[in-house]
Design an enzyme around this catalytic site. Structure first.
Site, PDB file in Angstrom:
ATOM      1  N   HIS A  39       0.866  -1.172   0.000  1.00 32.26           N
ATOM      2  CA  HIS A  39       0.000   0.000   0.000  1.00 32.26           C
ATOM      3  C   HIS A  39       0.907   1.227   0.000  1.00 32.26           C
ATOM      4  CE1 HIS A  39      -2.926   2.910   1.584  1.00 32.26           C
ATOM      5  NE2 HIS A  39      -3.866   2.055   1.170  1.00 32.26           N
ATOM      6  N   TYR A  40       0.382   2.366  -0.414  1.00 35.23           N
ATOM      7  CA  TYR A  40       1.219   3.569  -0.437  1.00 35.23           C
ATOM      8  C   TYR A  40       1.542   4.097   0.961  1.00 35.23           C
ATOM      9  CZ  TYR A  40      -3.052   6.294   0.354  1.00 35.23           C
ATOM     10  OH  TYR A  40      -4.204   6.808   0.877  1.00 35.23           O
ATOM     11  N   ARG A  41       0.822   3.653   1.969  1.00 34.53           N
ATOM     12  CA  ARG A  41       1.089   4.116   3.334  1.00 34.53           C
ATOM     13  C   ARG A  41       2.253   3.354   3.955  1.00 34.53           C
ATOM     14  NH1 ARG A  41      -5.159   4.632   5.158  1.00 34.53           N
ATOM     15  NH2 ARG A  41      -5.473   6.718   4.274  1.00 34.53           N
TER      16      ARG A  41
END
Length: 194
Positions: free
Chosen positions: A131-133
């Site tokens: 995920h981008y997080r």
């Protein structure tokens, strides 16, 4: 995808060892991953891979890295390795796909933004698996150091500065901080009552 792939709450923990910190010049020399559940229980350890590099590349590292990687044994493992960046990336993605779907987990670890930068340049398929997080334990450590020094000083890393030992330390460190997070710590988080 294997039968044991479930839910979106599993976490992928990763650490890289590099020849230095310059993403334009330096290179990944070791990678390790661990998958945990949301309560930080280890579900599986991925491959711990030393990535082949020449003696010339290793000797060009700064003194701290040369000394550290010799002491940990990584230096010799890198010289003995036949594993390329592409093979390490493929093996890691194959392992992760058995445990969690692509895009479900933030990238977890310590100072993880640096790892993400190296992955973006040298193992972009693996970087896109996350995920981008980010779940960066270093952020919690920095906040604790400023706001709750006794909490921050209550954890000592035992790492040998190898990728797998650093991943284990990151998980243990978040377990330490979780016990002081009150209701944010979840069902198993405990917490300090005032």
């Amino acid at each position: 995808m294997a039968d044991n792939v479930a839910g979106n709450d599993r976490l992928i923990w990763i650490d890289l060892e590099m020849t230095g910190l310059d993403t334009d010049r330096d290179s990944i020399i070791e990678i390790a991953t661990i998958v945990t559940d949301a309560q930080l229980n280890v579900l599986a350890e991925g491959p711990e891979l030393a990535i082949a590099h020449s003696l010339e590349t290793l000797e060009a590292m700064d003194e701290w890295n040369r000394n550290q990687h010799r002491r940990s044994g990584l230096w010799q493992r890198v010289l003995d390795s036949q594993v390329t960046h592409a093979q390490a990336e493929a093996q890691t993605v194959a392992f992760l796909s058995e445990w969690i779907r692509a895009g479900a987990s933030p990238m977890c670890g310590n100072s993880i933004c640096q790892d993400r930068r190296f992955l973006h340049r040298q193992m972009s398929r693996l970087e896109r698996y996350f995920h981008y997080r980010n779940l960066d334990v270093s952020t919690i450590k920095e906040l604790a150091r400023r706001w709750a020094p006794a909490v921050a000083s209550g954890f000592a890393k035992s790492s040998a500065h190898t990728a797998l030992s650093d991943v284990r330390d990151s998980i243990d460190e978040l377990r330490h901080y979780r016990q002081f997070m009150g209701t944010l710590g979840g069902d198993n988080g405990g917490g300090v009552q005032n």
